[in-house]
Design a protein around this motif. Structure first.
Motif, mmCIF file in Angstrom:
data_model
loop_
_atom_site.group_PDB
_atom_site.id
_atom_site.type_symbol
_atom_site.label_atom_id
_atom_site.label_comp_id
_atom_site.label_asym_id
_atom_site.label_seq_id
_atom_site.Cartn_x
_atom_site.Cartn_y
_atom_site.Cartn_z
ATOM 1 N N GLY A 186 36.863 40.882 36.124
ATOM 2 C CA GLY A 186 36.933 39.466 36.451
ATOM 3 C C GLY A 186 38.251 38.844 36.041
ATOM 4 O O GLY A 186 38.862 38.076 36.800
ATOM 5 N N VAL A 187 38.708 39.174 34.851
ATOM 6 C CA VAL A 187 39.992 38.656 34.370
ATOM 7 C C VAL A 187 41.131 39.145 35.264
ATOM 8 O O VAL A 187 42.017 38.370 35.657
ATOM 9 N N ARG A 188 41.125 40.437 35.616
ATOM 10 C CA ARG A 188 42.196 40.993 36.435
ATOM 11 C C ARG A 188 42.223 40.333 37.817
ATOM 12 O O ARG A 188 43.305 40.068 38.364
ATOM 13 N N LEU A 189 41.072 40.052 38.386
ATOM 14 C CA LEU A 189 41.025 39.423 39.701
ATOM 15 C C LEU A 189 41.666 38.037 39.679
ATOM 16 O O LEU A 189 42.367 37.655 40.626
ATOM 17 N N VAL A 190 41.446 37.292 38.626
ATOM 18 C CA VAL A 190 42.077 35.971 38.515
ATOM 19 C C VAL A 190 43.584 36.124 38.371
ATOM 20 O O VAL A 190 44.363 35.373 38.982
ATOM 21 N N GLU A 191 44.016 37.094 37.585
ATOM 22 C CA GLU A 191 45.452 37.355 37.441
ATOM 23 C C GLU A 191 46.076 37.719 38.789
ATOM 24 O O GLU A 191 47.187 37.280 39.118
ATOM 25 N N VAL A 192 45.366 38.518 39.572
ATOM 26 C CA VAL A 192 45.842 38.916 40.893
ATOM 27 C C VAL A 192 45.956 37.703 41.809
ATOM 28 O O VAL A 192 46.929 37.550 42.550
#
Length: 279
Positions: free
Chosen positions: A171-177
């Protein structure tokens, strides 16, 4: 940023929401609870989905469907992805982010068939996009146990070699992306350690105080071969997440089996009480 999250209440979606809110973004959940039917492509009260996306900067799609049938998976992801992309184009959304699965290239079958269809539509669409592939989640141990357990007597588990990752870190990585802008294909995300699915389930049972035999069996077909071969572990160039399976077991993200059973029983009771109360 204003970020719309398709599938905001799911296993990954709730972590995407939490990560986006923690980073100060304005969130638009796209779920049936908020009146959005993504398979039909409609917003609240049957309004066009594009109207709901007015002013949205990015859409993160973490929708999912519980099926092992290739036809159902393909139909679901084709409909949802097509409707989202058309609505995003009409609303002027600048970035579509899709979550997919590491290592599925040689297995266009079962649930993977829908993810292949999704990736093809996103890559061919008019909206700038990023596809993030991640390995199986730690939460998969909970999901497969709930589906396959034969009462309290036995839990058959298909052979699977993974490098699992926590849904929270995905979830965190998707927001960063989403923040970084469209790149087409992002670096894969894999977990910190290699694991065997049956051993994950055994450790989960031990942690939760469950005494139940686990029987490992080979699953036939392309899906089973991909899981057993280790193709779903991710390559050496994949980014590595930090949370191990055992750390996840001890965290609030894992719901012990007894608590899940109690919650399911309460939900069944609530459904059973409903008609009597109205009568």
């Amino acid at each position: 940023m204003r970020i719309a999250i398709a599938g905001a209440t799911g296993v990954v979606g709730r972590h995407v929401v939490a990560a986006a809110e923690a980073r100060g973004h304005d969130i638009l959940p796209l779920t049936r609870r908020t009146g959005h039917d993504l398979e039909r492509g409609t917003g609240p009260s049957g309004s066009p989905l594009a109207a709901a996306l007015d002013g949205v900067d990015a859409v993160i799609d973490v929708t999912s469907v519980q099926t092992t049938a290739a036809s159902r998976s393909r139909a679901f992801f084709t409909a949802v992805t097509g409707n989202l992309l058309r609505a995003e184009r009409d609303a002027g959304v600048g970035h579509h982010v899709a979550l997919s699965i590491v290592g599925i290239d040689g297995a266009d079958a079962s649930y993977f068939a829908g993810k292949h269809a999704q990736e093809r539509l996103v890559a061919a669409g008019d909206v700038p996009h990023t596809i993030l592939r991640a390995t199986q989640f730690h939460e998969f141990a909970e999901q497969v146990t709930a589906r396959l357990s034969l009462g309290r007597m036995l839990t058959p588990i298909p052979v699977g070699h993974y490098r699992p990752v926590s849904a929270r870190e995905v979830g965190v990585r998707l927001v960063e992306v989403a923040e970084a802008g469209a790149v087409g294909r992002a670096r894969d995300l894999a977990g910190p350690r290699e694991e065997r699915l049956a051993e994950m389930v055994r450790r989960m049972f031990a942690h939760d105080g469950v005494r139940r035999p686990v029987l490992e069996f080979p699953l036939p077909g392309p899906y089973g071969r991909a899981s057993a071969s280790g193709a779903l572990r991710g390559g050496a160039d994949a980014d590595r997440a930090a949370i191990t399976f055992d750390e996840w077991l001890r965290s609030a993200d894992h719901t012990p089996i007894g608590e899940r059973a109690d919650a399911a029983a309460s939900a069944r009771g609530a459904r059973a009480d409903g008609p009597r109360a109205r009568g």
